[in-house]
Design a protein around this motif. Structure first.
Motif, PDB file in Angstrom:
ATOM      1  N   UNK A  86       4.476   7.976  -6.658  1.00  0.00           N
ATOM      2  CA  UNK A  86       3.211   7.255  -6.497  1.00  0.00           C
ATOM      3  C   UNK A  86       3.230   5.924  -7.238  1.00  0.00           C
ATOM      4  N   UNK A 116       5.476   3.404  -5.362  1.00  0.00           N
ATOM      5  CA  UNK A 116       4.855   2.912  -4.121  1.00  0.00           C
ATOM      6  C   UNK A 116       3.756   1.896  -4.458  1.00  0.00           C
ATOM      7  N   UNK A 117       3.005   2.210  -5.498  1.00  0.00           N
ATOM      8  CA  UNK A 117       1.953   1.285  -5.933  1.00  0.00           C
ATOM      9  C   UNK A 117       2.548  -0.093  -6.256  1.00  0.00           C
ATOM     10  N   UNK A 174       3.683  -2.015  -3.087  1.00  0.00           N
ATOM     11  CA  UNK A 174       2.562  -2.574  -2.319  1.00  0.00           C
ATOM     12  C   UNK A 174       1.942  -3.771  -3.034  1.00  0.00           C
ATOM     13  N   UNK A 219      14.288   4.074   0.017  1.00  0.00           N
ATOM     14  CA  UNK A 219      13.490   5.178   0.547  1.00  0.00           C
ATOM     15  C   UNK A 219      12.013   5.000   0.174  1.00  0.00           C
ATOM     16  N   UNK A 256      10.392   2.268   2.215  1.00  0.00           N
ATOM     17  CA  UNK A 256      10.047   2.742   3.565  1.00  0.00           C
ATOM     18  C   UNK A 256       8.782   3.579   3.527  1.00  0.00           C
ATOM     19  N   UNK A 257       8.657   4.406   2.486  1.00  0.00           N
ATOM     20  CA  UNK A 257       7.445   5.220   2.342  1.00  0.00           C
ATOM     21  C   UNK A 257       6.210   4.351   2.086  1.00  0.00           C
ATOM     22  N   UNK A 258       6.391   3.335   1.238  1.00  0.00           N
ATOM     23  CA  UNK A 258       5.244   2.509   0.823  1.00  0.00           C
ATOM     24  C   UNK A 258       4.604   1.803   2.010  1.00  0.00           C
ATOM     25  N   UNK A 259       5.428   1.391   2.974  1.00  0.00           N
ATOM     26  CA  UNK A 259       4.893   0.553   4.051  1.00  0.00           C
ATOM     27  C   UNK A 259       4.761   1.286   5.373  1.00  0.00           C
ATOM     28  N   UNK A 260       5.125   2.545   5.399  1.00  0.00           N
ATOM     29  CA  UNK A 260       4.931   3.361   6.579  1.00  0.00           C
ATOM     30  C   UNK A 260       3.462   3.333   6.985  1.00  0.00           C
ATOM     31  N   UNK A 261       3.084   3.262   8.240  1.00  0.00           N
ATOM     32  CA  UNK A 261       3.961   3.288   9.414  1.00  0.00           C
ATOM     33  C   UNK A 261       4.534   1.925   9.798  1.00  0.00           C
ATOM     34  N   UNK A 262       4.333   0.911   8.974  1.00  0.00           N
ATOM     35  CA  UNK A 262       4.931  -0.388   9.264  1.00  0.00           C
ATOM     36  C   UNK A 262       6.379  -0.417   8.811  1.00  0.00           C
ATOM     37  N   UNK A 290      14.187  14.680  -1.316  1.00  0.00           N
ATOM     38  CA  UNK A 290      13.848  13.860  -0.162  1.00  0.00           C
ATOM     39  C   UNK A 290      15.007  13.731   0.829  1.00  0.00           C
TER      40      UNK A 290
END
Lengths: 493, 317
Positions: B29, B32-33, B36, B60, B63-69, B216
């Motif tokens: 978390x 990802x923060x 972003x 990885x 990719x998670x942070x910006x999913x679904x982009x 993962x």
């Protein structure tokens, strides 16, 4: 650093695989005066939990050429990683260290004990769940202890551990421990901290740090430091209302629009009604999207992508919050700030304030300053010097959105940025919205309505209302409370 | 072309995957923060991609942070020309598979002057082919933020580095004058030419990295797992002897044994360990009882005390 270390085969041990981390990492800060043995304590923690590897120890031995009484490397050098620090033999900055036991992992913010302690301590304390306060058993509590405890409690730390160190040097005398821990308990309680553990220890000898002291302190049947840390609680903002500061809007294609951010409070699930602040627009949660799956719920701490059920205007810096437990919005707040830079905080100067993902202009008016030696606040309207802790009034051009820091350590926290240097010059904690009574900021006649909540929601969702949201005061209450309010109002007339 | 990746596509494989434990979830978390926040605040971010395990985790998480982009910035690989062959193969395959915008940069001057670890020594070679090359690539891309996979537990000077680590226009790091960093409120204000290095993995340890890779199911370069490989012993290190450019010194013989690598860099400067760990479980088991740190296998850290701090001040990642 030898060939034998490199070429040695490493044999897996079957029982070592079973390490689990069932708990979130505990973040802690260690504070103490210059000679309390703080670096030795952290070094001991790292050494006894095997977070220091042989090659690192060899580097230490090579660098220092000195060892302590036990033939162990000089632990202080492990932490003072910068060359300037090694040369001067002091710690000049917050260092972060990591160690783990079978039960939990730990992130330690190690802060300097020197004069410029306040800003570094505030930095380390901002993310800490627990503070370890070190005292020398021979001297007991010092003024410095009070300062550290005061700063730690101001920064929202609710758990204190008192490490009565160098206990071997006072002959493991229980009476000394009892006296020091009694004094500390009084101090902590005066600061409103109730979770207090006092531990007699010798960091140098490794007694009651990771391993129990055993025969030398048979009278002590309390936990070791590590046992205490393993059982400590990690703060959580899950109890309050839902808060999602929007970091970015994800629009990868025409069909998808998601609001990305980290949940800063409460929880959310599909179907929940939410308000977008500061606009006041209302929507329902349609989906919580993450990489792995569409989720049924998200809680404080989760980094998510939220999809709403209707087209609303949301941009970075907005906050999506629960309809029934909203934060405060307003143009004036009161806060406590810690001045972090040599230029201090100038009254009336316009700074940038960043809280969550929101950045806006603010001017700061000092009201009082904390006298750390006594713990009392003194009236102070001038510049706040570096390391000062002050109560201030914040005035914004555009509505700001906060919870109090007591309620939420995320949406109640902010930094100030100097527009000239771009440096971070203060950390702050919201104490209250400047109230002065409902409607006092506005000229002219006011009307107080009591409406069914669903009707109020529809009105607030209208564009007309949203455009003038900042002029309105809204309180949610039960119908009984509303009845009482109106009765009181009538009797005042 | 649409930017949506698997937007509405169910992910059956993941439905059987157990959720991350609270420890790894908290680290994920936080990372990802940071991703972003940097992507939102900076005009031209780039992600430094070194192909190793930390970079693989970093990618990885991006990719998670910006999913679904899609990942909204390019990846930059500074290629010294002396990477393991398997690394380059892996890099190109990953870039293809995840539709990444990959920028590869090699220091043309160093290449023209034939700067190698053998001819120039590890310190000068690293200076030219890594530090100088990185500066060239960052300048060329006019990047104002660069993600890196550095962790604070790696090395003493990194323990004090901020998550947003400020750099002057000539890429220098001033450890004595870092911006305070409180809570998770990051100060992303920079002037033209200034930049930040952003470290989403700051609070991860080596064990965390491996456990996350396992949880993962993140693909890795096979060199991290034990296999029978040729090597020579040199300066106390086991050097992979697959590349014909590795000349045998007098007395050196090529040996064969089961070896693997804990970190991956330039093959002449990266030491292997003897190991039978062919699976993630076995690698993690080795790690839990390891008595030497991962950077022990890196020649560049050993040149002098404080050498990493010195390199960082000069612009090394």
């Amino acid at each position: 650093m030898t060939a034998s270390a490199t070429a040695a085969a490493v044999h897996p041990a079957a029982d070592a695989v079973a390490v689990t981390r069932d708990l979130r990492p505990l973040r802690l800060i260690t504070c103490g005066s210059v000679d309390d043995g703080k670096s030795t304590l952290i070094g001991r923690l790292l050494w006894d939990t095997k977070a220091v590897k042989e090659d690192q120890a060899a580097t230490l031995r090579r660098d220092s050429g000195q060892q302590n009484d036990l033939g162990l490397p000089d632990f202080a050098l492990l932490l003072d990683g910068l060359q300037a620090e090694r040369e001067q033999g002091i710690t000049i900055d917050v260092a972060y260290r990591y160690f783990a036991t079978d039960r939990r992992s730990f992130i330690v913010a190690d802060t300097p004990g020197h004069e410029q302690y306040t800003r570094n301590m505030a930095t380390g304390a901002s993310t800490a769940d627990l503070a370890v306060l070190l005292v020398d058993a021979r001297t007991g509590l010092l003024e410095q202890t009070r300062r550290h405890a005061t700063i730690a409690s101001l920064m929202g730390i609710k758990q204190f551990v008192l490490a009565v160190n160098k206990f071997d040097l006072v002959g493991y005398d229980q009476a000394i421990f009892d006296a020091i821990s009694h004094d500390f308990r009084e101090l902590a309680l005066s600061l409103g901290v109730r979770q207090i553990t006092a531990i007699p220890m010798s960091a140098l000898k490794g007694e009651n740090v990771v391993y129990p002291a055993g025969a030398v302190m048979l009278w002590y049947d309390g936990p070791t430091l590590v046992e205490t840390l393993e059982l400590a609680t990690v703060r959580s903002a899950q109890a309050g209302g839902f808060r999602l500061p929007v970091q970015r809007v994800s629009r990868p294609g025409e069909s998808f629009r998601g609001y990305q951010g980290t949940v800063a409070g409460g929880s959310v699930k599909p179907g929940d009604s939410v308000v977008i602040l500061p606009s006041g627009m209302i929507a329902n949660v349609k989906q919580i999207v993450t990489f792995d799956l569409v989720r049924n719920a998200a809680v404080a701490g989760d980094a998510i992508t939220l999809v709403l059920d209707r087209q609303v205007d949301v941009s970075r810096g907005d906050m999506i919050v629960s309809l029934d437990a909203q934060p405060m919005t307003g143009l004036e707040f009161e806060a406590q700030i810690v001045a972090l830079q040599p230029d201090g905080i100038e009254p009336g100067k316009r700074y940038w304030l960043k809280s969550g993902s929101r950045r806006q202009r603010v001017s700061v008016k000092p009201l009082s300053q904390l006298e750390l030696s006594s713990g009392s606040w003194r009236s102070h309207a001038d510049r706040l010097a570096m390391n000062a802790i002050g109560k201030v009034r914040l005035s914004f051009d555009e509505p700001a959105i906060f919870d109090t820091y007591d309620q939420n350590r995320s949406t109640g926290a902010f930094i100030l940025i100097d527009p000239d240097t771009h440096n971070t010059i203060a950390g702050g904690m919201i104490a209250a919205k400047r109230s002065g009574g409902i409607g006092i900021r506005y000229e002219g006649e006011r009307v107080v309505l009591s409406l069914p909540a669903d009707l109020a929601d529809q009105i607030m969702a209208s564009e007309l209302f949203a455009n003038r949201r900042d002029e309105a005061d809204v309180r949610r209450m039960t119908s009984a409370q509303a009845t009482e309010l109106f009765q009181n109002a009538a009797s005042d007339i | 072309m649409t930017d949506v990746i698997h937007a509405a596509e169910p992910r059956p494989a993941s439905s059987t995957k157990p959720p991350l434990d609270p420890h790894l979830k908290a680290l994920e978390n936080e990372a990802i923060h940071i991703f972003r926040e940097v992507a939102a605040e900076f005009e031209r971010p780039v992600m430094l991609y070194s192909i190793g395990k930390d970079s693989s985790v970093l990618l990885h998480l991006a990719r998670k942070a910006f999913h679904p982009g899609r990942v909204p910035f390019p990846l930059l690989h500074v290629d010294t020309g002396w990477k393991f062959k398997e690394m380059i193969r892996f890099r190109d395959e990953i870039a293809r598979k995840y539709e990444l915008d990959l920028v590869v940069h090699t220091n043309a001057r160093g290449k023209a002057e034939n700067v190698t670890p053998f001819t120039h020594g590890s310190a000068l070679y690293t200076d030219i082919m890594k530090t100088e090359a990185l500066r060239q690539a960052l300048d060329a891309g006019k990047y104002d933020a660069a993600f890196g996979g550095a962790r604070r537990d790696e090395e003493a000077s990194r323990a004090k580095e901020r998550i947003y680590s400020f750099r002057t226009p000539d890429h220098r790091w001033d450890p004595r004058n870092q911006r305070p960093e409180l809570w998770n409120v990051y100060n992303g204000m920079v002037r033209k030419g200034e930049s930040v290095r952003a470290f989403p993995l700051s609070n991860w340890t080596e064990v965390d990295i491996w456990r996350y890779i396992q949880a993962e199911d993140i693909p890795l370069v096979p060199l991290y797992f034990a296999a029978e490989r040729p090597f020579v012993e040199r300066d106390g290190m086991m050097i992979h002897a697959e590349d014909p450019r590795l000349e045998r010194l007098p007395g050196e013989t090529v040996q064969h044994d089961f070896i693997r690598f804990r970190t991956l860099g330039c093959f002449p400067l990266t030491g292997a360990i003897r190991s039978r760990a062919t699976t993630l479980d076995e690698v993690i088991a080795e790690l839990e009882i390891a008595t030497v740190s991962e950077r022990q296998g890196r020649a560049i850290d050993r040149d002098q005390s404080g050498s990493m701090e010195k390199k960082k001040r000069e612009g090394y990642f």
